[in-house]
Design an enzyme around this catalytic site. Structure first.
Site, PDB file in Angstrom:
ATOM      1  N   ASN A 110       0.821  -1.214   0.000  1.00 36.99           N
ATOM      2  CA  ASN A 110       0.000   0.000   0.000  1.00 36.99           C
ATOM      3  C   ASN A 110       0.850   1.257   0.000  1.00 36.99           C
ATOM      4  O   ASN A 110       2.020   1.256   0.383  1.00 36.99           O
ATOM      5  CB  ASN A 110      -0.913   0.027   1.225  1.00 36.99           C
ATOM      6  N   SER A 134       1.624  -4.232   4.161  1.00 39.79           N
ATOM      7  CA  SER A 134       1.634  -2.811   4.505  1.00 39.79           C
ATOM      8  C   SER A 134       3.035  -2.249   4.316  1.00 39.79           C
ATOM      9  O   SER A 134       4.029  -2.956   4.475  1.00 39.79           O
ATOM     10  CB  SER A 134       1.206  -2.607   5.960  1.00 39.79           C
ATOM     11  N   ASP A 135       3.119  -0.970   3.993  1.00 43.17           N
ATOM     12  CA  ASP A 135       4.423  -0.319   4.047  1.00 43.17           C
ATOM     13  C   ASP A 135       4.762  -0.049   5.514  1.00 43.17           C
ATOM     14  O   ASP A 135       3.904  -0.092   6.399  1.00 43.17           O
ATOM     15  CB  ASP A 135       4.433   0.977   3.233  1.00 43.17           C
ATOM     16  N   TYR A 136       6.025   0.244   5.740  1.00 42.76           N
ATOM     17  CA  TYR A 136       6.555   0.326   7.102  1.00 42.76           C
ATOM     18  C   TYR A 136       5.768   1.349   7.939  1.00 42.76           C
ATOM     19  O   TYR A 136       5.766   2.542   7.642  1.00 42.76           O
ATOM     20  CB  TYR A 136       8.028   0.726   7.034  1.00 42.76           C
ATOM     21  N   SER A 190       2.618   1.862   8.215  1.00 37.89           N
ATOM     22  CA  SER A 190       1.443   2.534   7.647  1.00 37.89           C
ATOM     23  C   SER A 190       0.136   2.148   8.335  1.00 37.89           C
ATOM     24  O   SER A 190      -0.838   2.905   8.258  1.00 37.89           O
ATOM     25  CB  SER A 190       1.350   2.273   6.143  1.00 37.89           C
TER      26      SER A 190
END
Length: 838
Positions: free
Chosen positions: A350, A383-385, A387
């Site tokens: 994302n 998920s991105d870090y 997020s």
């Protein structure tokens, strides 16, 4: 004491190797390589008193924590104490030399873990095994598969409140690991997962392999300028080959965001401003990373990021608000993701931004309705870090528990590193989410663990013998050099290039004349110290060292006392000056947005001083974004945009400087003439008061009162050492049915004196439609190599698919009407013809 030394230190959980080199220039120097941790160590102070060395250092990846050395040397041995971040000081003994590699030590250890004749499972077999395993797993076990941890507490500081990776893995509370970029560390953690976790489920090992693993290729914005899908695919194949040998199974790339604002630091990671070209490059990278089968241990899972519209961040500021229409979302930002999904990408990540006021990490419309249901994506969504936690920071959730619910409802499968998903147990018990949501996520994760073969052979990717063979292999370096050649864009040349003689006196002036900072952001190669500098590239052309003057002049952003004066003196002694200017790697990439996209002031002042000397000046740029170059366009004789070219940068630049390679790169982002034009891109709308040749001096039109609307260098622009002429367009017909085809043909002639390659580009404009359409859109291109004087006819096929767009009916459709087709050498210099769709 001067020379190379090493020690190997065994801890409960891991084996550490440190290699360091003690040198003596004006003062003592110390350089350090710490394995298995990929963090460069910067030594701040070195003191040597007799046989005792004391030193201190830091790493930008572990802020607030330092390295300390207190070592005593005797003969070929040393002993003492060393402190590394987040660890108590420990005693070490070591010896002279580089010592055995951790890979060598691991090869023997692995032999008893190898499995033979492991067969690829069918989809039906995988489905059966996954369902069987799911029935045995507790809710805690399942949530563990949906959670990721870092490979070590040494990574990204201590801002994440979490247990150690060893504890998380042994308890089955992590199903994947980020940044274990050493095969020893992969083996250690995989062994814990297989032998100690509740069901012995192997781990996925994730890493950002953006433009190479150990062999570094040009940054993606650079390689996009090659317009060469075969070369980009090969670069991705090689990156996967090197990474998978270390045990990496899951890539956090490619980044396929469309990028129109050069202030945004992450333009360096993408393919530029055009959705058509970006789609082709997304497809090439997915095919390169994943190969023909994910069961092949030399491939890695590709992850398309960042879904979606992350590149539209307002003001080019990273993590900032995005506010775009659905038409822009569909017509501009979505196509590369669709292309990557169609190519079989196993994962999607994302974006950090919101869409319609809802953070994408918890946005059911974007992730579930659009990505999964409409685009048909059935892979792993990660998920991105941070997020999921950031849903709270955005103001869309009360706390991390509510954020976890929103992310799960949006079908987020894996939470990267943070621990919001630890709340899922409570949410199930309270009936707020249901177990089937968890099962679906875990089913997708386990399916890919079976697809890549680790459920049957957990250690199959850990191949230290292949690391030794593949990493920095000569064939990989040659591929990097060739792609770097193709990535260089010549922006100006008044005839000073190519350099025709090695007898001239050449001054190379600027912070990048002898710098190894040519790799760019998003790389952690252990071979960074072998990066070929511009100086080394020039000397490799048998250029006499006595004729080469090197002066730094200034640092990237700081003055060197007396530096400009020494640089001017060198210029006075030269026949030609190369100004080697640009940005450091840290000035591009994530969290590296810039308000001012000129070169730093100290470099501008250096350039002005050198130009005043009056010698021919060639500007060679090392950078990760389009810069404002209007002063240089007016004052220097030639400009080479070389970006960050990777491990062989210096060789590739010298190949172009001396004419051994005729530059053929074409820009994939427009270069503004002034900062105030940003964002600037070729496929814009006309507006109700468009500027034309006849009205460009009048006031009440969509224009600036203090300058042109036009970019300094447009999308698709790039010069050659030869010249090309493109004929008028010949259409096979001027009326087309929706099921029909038109062929647009031109003759391309090399009108110069040397062989060269031209990228002929075809654009189409829908002149009127139910919604406003861009002034032109790239719909095809062909690369053609021509000898001096040679001519070739090339044709482009136009079908209804090339004319379709997302319209008010919320569909991709084609509408009857008049169209223009443009063919030329870039988006501005084109020939045109009209046709009608009936």
């Amino acid at each position: 004491m001067i020379g190379t030394w090493h020690f190997i230190y065994e801890t409960v959980h891991t084996t550490i190797k440190m290699q360091f080199i003690i040198g003596k220039e004006e003062d003592f120097t110390l350089s350090v390589i710490l394995e298995p941790f990929p963090f460069p160590v910067e030594i701040n102070s070195v003191k040597i008193d007799g046989h005792v060395l004391q030193a201190k250092g830091t790493s930008q990846f572990v802020p607030g924590e330092g390295f300390e050395f207190d070592l005593t040397f005797g003969g070929k041995e040393f002993q003492g104490r060393i402190k590394i971040p987040y660890q108590e000081a420990f005693s070490v003994k070591g010896t002279e030399g580089s010592g055995p590699s951790l890979e060598d030590l691991l090869i023997a250890k692995l032999s008893s873990y190898r499995k033979q004749n492991v067969k690829q499972r069918s989809d039906n077999e995988i489905h059966h095994e996954v369902d069987s395993l799911l029935n045995k797993m507790s809710v805690t076990d399942k949530i563990g598969q949906m959670s990721q941890c870092m490979s070590t507490n040494l990574s990204l500081g201590s801002d994440i409140d979490s247990d150690s990776p060893e504890k998380l893995v042994s308890e089955g509370r992590a199903g994947s690991v980020l940044s274990a970029v050493n095969s020893n560390r992969v083996f250690e953690l995989q062994k814990i997962a297989v032998e100690q976790s509740p069901h012995g489920i192997p781990l996925l090992f994730n890493f950002d392999v953006i433009h190479g693993f150990q062999t570094i290729f040009p940054v993606p914005l650079a390689w996009s300028c090659s317009w060469d899908m075969t070369a980009i695919r090969e670069a991705s194949v090689i990156a996967a080959k090197e990474a998978s040998a270390t045990g990496i199974t899951y890539n956090h790339g490619p980044m396929v965001d469309i990028t129109r604002d050069p202030r945004w630091g992450r333009v360096v990671e993408g393919a530029g401003e055009d959705p058509y070209l970006g789609s082709l490059i997304a497809k090439a990278q997915v095919e390169g990373f994943q190969g023909d089968s994910l069961f092949d241990p030399e491939t890695i899972i590709a992850c398309l990021k960042h879904f979606v519209a992350y590149g539209a961040a307002e003001a080019g500021r990273d993590y900032n608000t995005v506010d775009i229409s659905e038409g822009t979302l569909r017509n501009v930002y979505l196509p590369p993701f669709q292309a990557g999904i169609d190519a079989g990408a196993g994962s999607v990540m994302n974006s950090f931004n919101t869409y319609q006021g809802v953070p994408v990490a918890g946005n059911q419309y974007i992730l579930n309705e659009l990505l999964r249901k409409e685009l048909g994506f059935n892979g792993i969504l990660i998920s991105d870090y941070g997020s999921i936690d950031e849903i709270v920071a955005h103001g869309n959730a009360k706390d991390s528990k509510e954020a976890a619910k929103k992310a799960l409802d949006a079908t987020m499968d894996i939470e990267m590193v943070t621990r919001s998903y630890d709340h899922l147990s409570d949410l199930i018990e309270q009936g707020i989410v249901n177990i089937e949501q968890i099962n679906e996520a875990v089913r997708r994760i386990l399916t890919f663990k079976y697809k890549i073969g680790i459920m049957d052979d957990p250690y199959r990717y850990i191949r230290p013998e292949k690391e030794k063979k593949y990493h920095f292999h000569p064939a990989h370096l040659e591929a990097s050099r060739k792609l770097a050649q193709k990535s260089i864009v010549m922006l100006k040349n008044n005839g000073v290039l190519p350099l025709k003689s090695t007898e001239l006196n050449l001054a190379v002036i600027g912070p990048f004349g002898d710098s190894k900072d040519m790799l760019g952001p998003w790389q952690w190669s252990r071979y960074a110290n072998q990066t070929v500098t511009l100086r080394e590239g020039i000397l490799a052309k048998d250029f006499p060292e006595t004729n080469l003057l090197i002066e730094e002049g200034c640092k990237v952003e700081h003055v060197i006392e007396g530096g400009v004066e020494r640089a001017v003196a060198a210029a006075l002694q030269s026949d030609i000056v190369i100004l080697a200017l640009g940005e450091s790697s840290e000035m591009s990439g994530e969290a590296a947005s810039r308000m001012d996209i000129h070169l730093p002031k100290v470099q501008q002042e250096l350039a002005e001083a050198i130009v005043r000397v009056g010698k021919p000046v060639i500007l060679v740029l090392t950078n990760g974004r389009p810069l404002v170059l209007d002063w240089f366009e007016s004052h220097v004789d030639a400009i080479l945009e070389t970006w960050f070219l990777g491990s062989q940068a210096g060789f590739s630049i010298a190949d172009v400087l001396f004419g051994d390679y005729n530059p053929s790169g074409k820009l994939t982002m427009s270069f503004p003439a002034h900062s105030g034009q940003v964002p600037i891109y070729y496929n814009h709308f006309k507006t109700g008061r468009p500027v034309t040749e006849s009205n460009k001096g009048e006031k009440f039109f969509s224009r600036y009162i203090d300058g042109s609307n036009d970019p300094l260098y447009p999308f698709g622009f790039g010069l050659s050492y030869t010249t090309f002429e493109i004929s008028e367009i010949r259409l096979s017909q001027t009326r087309m049915m929706e099921s029909g085809t038109i062929f647009a043909s031109v003759t391309v002639t090399n009108t110069g004196m040397v062989a060269g390659e031209e990228t002929v580009q075809m654009y189409i404009q829908d002149i009127y439609a139910s919604v406003v359409r861009p002034v032109k859109e790239l719909k095809g291109f062909k690369k053609v190599k021509l000898a001096a004087g040679e001519a070739k006819e090339i044709s482009f096929k136009i079908t209804a698919k090339d004319l379709a767009f997302w319209n008010l009916n919320k569909k991709n459709e084609v509408e009857p009407g008049d169209f223009k087709v443009y063919i030329g050498s870039n988006s501005y210099h084109v020939k045109e013809a009209l046709f009608e769709l009936v």
